[in-house]
Design a protein around this motif. Structure first.
Motif, PDB file in Angstrom:
ATOM      1  N   LEU A  81      48.997  57.232  14.242  1.00  0.00           N
ATOM      2  CA  LEU A  81      49.054  56.866  13.566  1.00  0.00           C
ATOM      3  C   LEU A  81      50.905  58.218  14.535  1.00  0.00           C
ATOM      4  O   LEU A  81      52.390  57.503  14.499  1.00  0.00           O
ATOM      5  N   LEU A  82      50.453  59.396  14.783  1.00  0.00           N
ATOM      6  CA  LEU A  82      51.400  59.927  15.382  1.00  0.00           C
ATOM      7  C   LEU A  82      52.289  58.655  16.798  1.00  0.00           C
ATOM      8  O   LEU A  82      53.552  59.043  16.541  1.00  0.00           O
ATOM      9  N   MET A  83      51.203  58.555  17.629  1.00  0.00           N
ATOM     10  CA  MET A  83      51.784  57.600  18.337  1.00  0.00           C
ATOM     11  C   MET A  83      52.568  56.545  18.104  1.00  0.00           C
ATOM     12  O   MET A  83      53.323  56.264  18.996  1.00  0.00           O
ATOM     13  N   VAL A  84      51.976  55.630  17.367  1.00  0.00           N
ATOM     14  CA  VAL A  84      52.863  54.462  16.818  1.00  0.00           C
ATOM     15  C   VAL A  84      54.138  54.797  16.774  1.00  0.00           C
ATOM     16  O   VAL A  84      55.433  54.721  17.002  1.00  0.00           O
ATOM     17  N   LEU A  85      54.569  56.151  15.659  1.00  0.00           N
ATOM     18  CA  LEU A  85      55.826  56.508  14.693  1.00  0.00           C
ATOM     19  C   LEU A  85      56.593  56.968  16.179  1.00  0.00           C
ATOM     20  O   LEU A  85      57.511  56.764  16.133  1.00  0.00           O
ATOM     21  N   ILE A  86      55.877  57.241  17.273  1.00  0.00           N
ATOM     22  CA  ILE A  86      56.870  58.112  17.963  1.00  0.00           C
ATOM     23  C   ILE A  86      57.447  57.124  19.641  1.00  0.00           C
ATOM     24  O   ILE A  86      57.939  57.232  20.517  1.00  0.00           O
ATOM     25  N   GLY A  87      56.507  55.505  19.612  1.00  0.00           N
ATOM     26  CA  GLY A  87      56.334  54.671  20.134  1.00  0.00           C
ATOM     27  C   GLY A  87      55.561  55.078  21.385  1.00  0.00           C
ATOM     28  O   GLY A  87      56.256  55.161  22.894  1.00  0.00           O
ATOM     29  N   ALA A  88      54.686  55.936  21.319  1.00  0.00           N
ATOM     30  CA  ALA A  88      54.241  56.705  22.435  1.00  0.00           C
ATOM     31  C   ALA A  88      53.436  55.693  23.014  1.00  0.00           C
ATOM     32  O   ALA A  88      52.427  54.643  22.180  1.00  0.00           O
ATOM     33  N   GLN A  89      52.844  55.525  24.867  1.00  0.00           N
ATOM     34  CA  GLN A  89      51.540  54.313  24.840  1.00  0.00           C
ATOM     35  C   GLN A  89      50.437  54.808  25.704  1.00  0.00           C
ATOM     36  O   GLN A  89      50.098  55.052  26.843  1.00  0.00           O
ATOM     37  N   ARG A  90      50.117  56.360  25.592  1.00  0.00           N
ATOM     38  CA  ARG A  90      49.042  57.027  26.097  1.00  0.00           C
ATOM     39  C   ARG A  90      47.929  56.660  25.709  1.00  0.00           C
ATOM     40  O   ARG A  90      47.399  57.600  25.036  1.00  0.00           O
ATOM     41  N   TRP A  91      47.326  55.671  25.453  1.00  0.00           N
ATOM     42  CA  TRP A  91      46.666  54.528  24.056  1.00  0.00           C
ATOM     43  C   TRP A  91      45.017  55.781  24.448  1.00  0.00           C
ATOM     44  O   TRP A  91      44.367  56.045  24.875  1.00  0.00           O
ATOM     45  N   THR A  92      45.030  55.762  26.024  1.00  0.00           N
ATOM     46  CA  THR A  92      43.351  56.101  26.960  1.00  0.00           C
ATOM     47  C   THR A  92      43.456  57.657  26.937  1.00  0.00           C
ATOM     48  O   THR A  92      41.742  57.395  26.844  1.00  0.00           O
ATOM     49  N   VAL A  93      43.766  58.532  26.441  1.00  0.00           N
ATOM     50  CA  VAL A  93      44.106  59.676  25.923  1.00  0.00           C
ATOM     51  C   VAL A  93      43.337  60.096  24.932  1.00  0.00           C
ATOM     52  O   VAL A  93      42.921  61.101  24.566  1.00  0.00           O
ATOM     53  N   LEU A  94      43.363  58.845  23.264  1.00  0.00           N
ATOM     54  CA  LEU A  94      43.337  59.254  22.505  1.00  0.00           C
ATOM     55  C   LEU A  94      42.056  60.220  22.245  1.00  0.00           C
ATOM     56  O   LEU A  94      41.772  60.721  21.119  1.00  0.00           O
ATOM     57  N   PRO A  95      41.111  59.375  22.697  1.00  0.00           N
ATOM     58  CA  PRO A  95      39.577  59.962  22.858  1.00  0.00           C
ATOM     59  C   PRO A  95      38.854  62.065  22.534  1.00  0.00           C
ATOM     60  O   PRO A  95      38.830  61.808  21.844  1.00  0.00           O
ATOM     61  N   LEU A  96      40.001  61.859  24.176  1.00  0.00           N
ATOM     62  CA  LEU A  96      39.776  63.790  24.384  1.00  0.00           C
ATOM     63  C   LEU A  96      40.914  64.036  23.585  1.00  0.00           C
ATOM     64  O   LEU A  96      40.311  65.422  23.126  1.00  0.00           O
ATOM     65  N   LEU A  97      42.468  63.409  23.029  1.00  0.00           N
ATOM     66  CA  LEU A  97      43.085  64.476  22.181  1.00  0.00           C
ATOM     67  C   LEU A  97      42.566  64.943  21.421  1.00  0.00           C
ATOM     68  O   LEU A  97      42.732  65.631  20.604  1.00  0.00           O
ATOM     69  N   ALA A  98      41.381  63.501  20.933  1.00  0.00           N
ATOM     70  CA  ALA A  98      41.253  64.066  19.131  1.00  0.00           C
ATOM     71  C   ALA A  98      39.930  64.729  19.431  1.00  0.00           C
ATOM     72  O   ALA A  98      39.687  64.958  17.592  1.00  0.00           O
ATOM     73  N   LEU A  99      38.987  64.064  20.094  1.00  0.00           N
ATOM     74  CA  LEU A  99      37.913  65.850  20.600  1.00  0.00           C
ATOM     75  C   LEU A  99      38.341  67.041  20.416  1.00  0.00           C
ATOM     76  O   LEU A  99      38.043  67.696  20.298  1.00  0.00           O
ATOM     77  N   LEU A 100      39.797  67.913  21.527  1.00  0.00           N
ATOM     78  CA  LEU A 100      40.485  68.302  21.520  1.00  0.00           C
ATOM     79  C   LEU A 100      41.064  69.419  20.340  1.00  0.00           C
ATOM     80  O   LEU A 100      40.885  70.042  19.515  1.00  0.00           O
TER      81      LEU A 100
END
Length: 189
Positions: A81-100
């Motif tokens: 949701l935050l990536m959508v709000l800011i228009g970021a395109q770093r989708w591949t890092v999401l699983p690791l980002l969520a783990l952190l």
């Protein structure tokens, strides 16, 4: 301003529910009953998410993987949701980002448990809730209590644990920022 408000509200909701999921996982691992006010509160916040996930991942002995998965899914959804709000395109890092994010959330939960236990210990009243928080803190504080002597009769292990946990939180936050690049910072947790 609207982004900051939405980010804050999303962080509060995910921290509360995700924290309950992690506390549920930890309470099961510590074999602490849910038949007291703390357990009932944790279940009330997390049942809607964890119980359906337990159909896929039933609890085994001391491990409740569904609770951990629930916290991870909440963090994943938060970052999407935050990536959508800011228009970021770093989708591949999401699983690791969520783990952190889950690791940072676990640090926050541990910090809150230690602080609550310390405050309850100052009252001198032994209640069921105080006993639950003492049992939750014991594995976190026992190594420090063995290594650090009392100072003037005061146990400094909760303070040292909170300081160490906050350092760990800073490290985890730095790893998250590194995944996203310095231009994008997502959420506080």
């Amino acid at each position: 301003m609207l982004y900051q408000i939405l980010t804050f509200l999303l962080e509060v909701a995910v921290t509360l529910i995700g924290g309950a999921c992690l506390l549920r996982l930890y309470m099961r691992w510590r074999r602490i009953s849910f038949g007291h006010p703390v357990g009932r509160f944790v279940q009330a916040l997390s049942d809607w998410l964890v119980l359906p996930l337990q159909r896929l991942l039933p609890p085994r002995d001391k491990l409740d993987a569904a609770s951990l998965l629930g916290a991870w899914l909440l963090k994943l959804l938060q970052y999407i949701l935050l990536m959508v709000l800011i228009g970021a395109q770093r989708w591949t890092v999401l699983p690791l980002l969520a783990l952190l994010g889950v690791a940072k959330l676990a640090v926050s939960v541990a910090t809150a448990v230690i602080i609550i236990a310390a405050v309850l210990s100052w009252t001198g009243n032994r209640t069921l809730v105080a006993d639950v928080f003492d049992r939750l803190c014991e594995p976190l504080l026992a190594p420090l209590r063995r290594a650090v002597p009392l100072v003037g009769g005061v146990d400094l292990s909760p303070l040292l644990a909170v300081v160490a946990l906050q350092v760990l939180s800073i490290v985890l936050g730095s790893l998250q920022a590194g995944l996203l690049g310095s231009a994008v910072v997502i959420g506080a947790g």
